[in-house]
Write a protein that holds these residues in place. Structure first.
Motif, PDB file in Angstrom:
ATOM      1  N   UNK A 155       0.853  -1.179   0.000  1.00  9.90           N
ATOM      2  CA  UNK A 155       0.000   0.000   0.000  1.00  9.90           C
ATOM      3  C   UNK A 155       0.891   1.232   0.000  1.00  9.90           C
ATOM      4  N   UNK A 156       0.286   2.373  -0.270  1.00 12.24           N
ATOM      5  CA  UNK A 156       1.007   3.641  -0.308  1.00 12.24           C
ATOM      6  C   UNK A 156       0.448   4.538   0.791  1.00 12.24           C
ATOM      7  N   UNK A 157       1.349   5.119   1.571  1.00 14.81           N
ATOM      8  CA  UNK A 157       0.976   5.936   2.719  1.00 14.81           C
ATOM      9  C   UNK A 157       1.455   7.371   2.542  1.00 14.81           C
ATOM     10  N   UNK A 158       0.746   8.284   3.169  1.00 18.09           N
ATOM     11  CA  UNK A 158       1.202   9.674   3.265  1.00 18.09           C
ATOM     12  C   UNK A 158       1.715   9.874   4.683  1.00 18.09           C
ATOM     13  N   UNK A 159       3.028  10.020   4.812  1.00 23.17           N
ATOM     14  CA  UNK A 159       3.660  10.193   6.121  1.00 23.17           C
ATOM     15  C   UNK A 159       4.136  11.642   6.227  1.00 23.17           C
ATOM     16  N   UNK A 160       3.311  12.468   6.846  1.00 19.02           N
ATOM     17  CA  UNK A 160       3.633  13.893   7.006  1.00 19.02           C
ATOM     18  C   UNK A 160       4.021  14.529   5.674  1.00 19.02           C
TER      19      UNK A 160
END
Length: 361
Positions: free
Chosen positions: A43-48
């Motif tokens: 999966x692809x995450x948005x980390x800050x």
């Protein structure tokens, strides 16, 4: 380029390390799954504000009982190392994939290569991705590997796994198709970058063993080799058979890259179609023709130079890989030298605790 990547890496690593297991589990649970393959779910995450690629690798109870071990815990046969079987193999363990990513990340942060994704963080977390469709029929996969009982045990324990080793990796652009659209213009740059990546792995004592084009990414300036799920290394805690395998396969990644490069050129530039019904006799025959020096005169000069350099290796590797794909478990890598007694075991690379891999680490 590296300074920008390092800055993003440091920020993502710090943010991920600050979250506890429950927070990270919720973070992953809320992210839409982008894919499920034989190596795990992604999966692809948005980390800050930083895009991060997360790979959930199922981890068995046996592996959890041996933290960080790069031993072949299931005593799997070495033919499982190849990525060219009809049904993908069982893999040699999540800890090996982690160790390979740690080694590669150290090299990229040290300025040795641009060609690999940075490992921002890792964590063992409850939950696991679904079993890949290719592995749902355990009987079929075990039969492919000659009914080997170790393969069966590995797949059964993977099916029962309830936890994952989660690798939080640098997200890389997926624009390889654009880089391959004009072979005559880009082939020699592509060739150079591909073999630079392979040379870096050799210096780092890592064998990738699965460098097909599906494991390549690209942006405007650089190609990247990803997915270390089949990686091995003489630095791992290897059996005698594995030490011989690694010693015999030091040129495998370069030879495999040559094969993939030539096969691509033959099918895109030399107009050899890939049959919808399977079978690659025409392509392989054209590769053999190029290997003998009979390169079609109409191909662009840059393409002809690459074919001349790599077609002999590609012809040998095509024959080898087709034997594997056709179920020959005794197929021998054509670059192998006679089996020898391997050197004494060297220590596995030390794995960090689940902390960010900063530039000074």
């Amino acid at each position: 380029m590296l300074s920008t990547r390092r800055a993003r890496h440091d920020l993502a690593s710090t943010s991920l390390a600050a979250r506890d297991d429950d927070e990270l589990s919720a973070f992953l649970r809320d992210a839409p799954t982008s894919g499920v393959g034989v190596g795990g779910g992604t999966c692809v995450l948005d980390v800050d504000g930083i895009t991060v690629f997360a790979k959930r690798v199922p981890i068995t109870d046996r592996e959890l009982a041996h933290p960080h071990s790069t031993t072949n815990l299931f005593d799997l046969p070495t033919f499982c190392q190849y990525g060219m079987h009809r049904l993908a193999g069982p893999g040699f363990g999540a800890w090996r994939e982690l160790a390979a990513n740690v080694t590669v990340t150290e090299g990229v942060l040290g300025g040795e290569s641009e060609s690999f994704a940075l490992l921002h963080h890792w964590r063992v977390l409850p939950g696991r991705p679904p079993v890949a469709p290719e592995h749902q029929d355990i009987e079929a996969v075990v039969a492919q590997f000659g009914g080997d009982p170790a393969v069966r045990t590995r797949f059964e324990e993977l099916a029962d796994a309830t936890s994952s080793l989660v690798l939080f990796l640098e997200h890389l652009p997926d624009r390889l198709v654009e880089r391959l659209e004009n072979p005559a213009e880009s082939v020699e740059t592509f060739e150079r970058q591909l073999f630079e990546a392979v040379a870096f792995l050799r210096r780092r004592e890592v064998l990738h063993l699965d460098g097909h084009f599906g494991n390549l990414r690209a942006d405007d300036d650089q190609i990247y080799l990803v997915d270390l799920g089949l990686a091995t290394s003489p630095r791992f805690d290897l059996s005698d058979a594995e030490r011989d395998f690694v010693a015999d396969h030091v040129d495998h990644d370069a030879d495999y890259a040559a094969m993939r490069l030539v096969n691509w050129l033959v099918t895109t530039v030399c107009d050899v179609p890939l049959p919808a019904s399977g079978g690659l006799a025409a392509r392989n025959a054209t590769v053999r023709r190029c290997a003998s020096g009979d390169i079609p005169p109409e191909v662009p000069v840059a393409v002809a130079r690459v074919l001349a350099r790599h077609a002999p290796t590609a012809a040998r590797m095509n024959d080898f890989c087709w034997r594997l794909f056709d179920g020959d478990l005794q197929a021998r890598y054509p670059g192998a030298v006679p089996t020898r007694s391997g050197p004494a075991r060297t220590p596995s690379p030390s794995l960090p605790s689940p902390q960010p891999l900063g530039g000074q680490e």
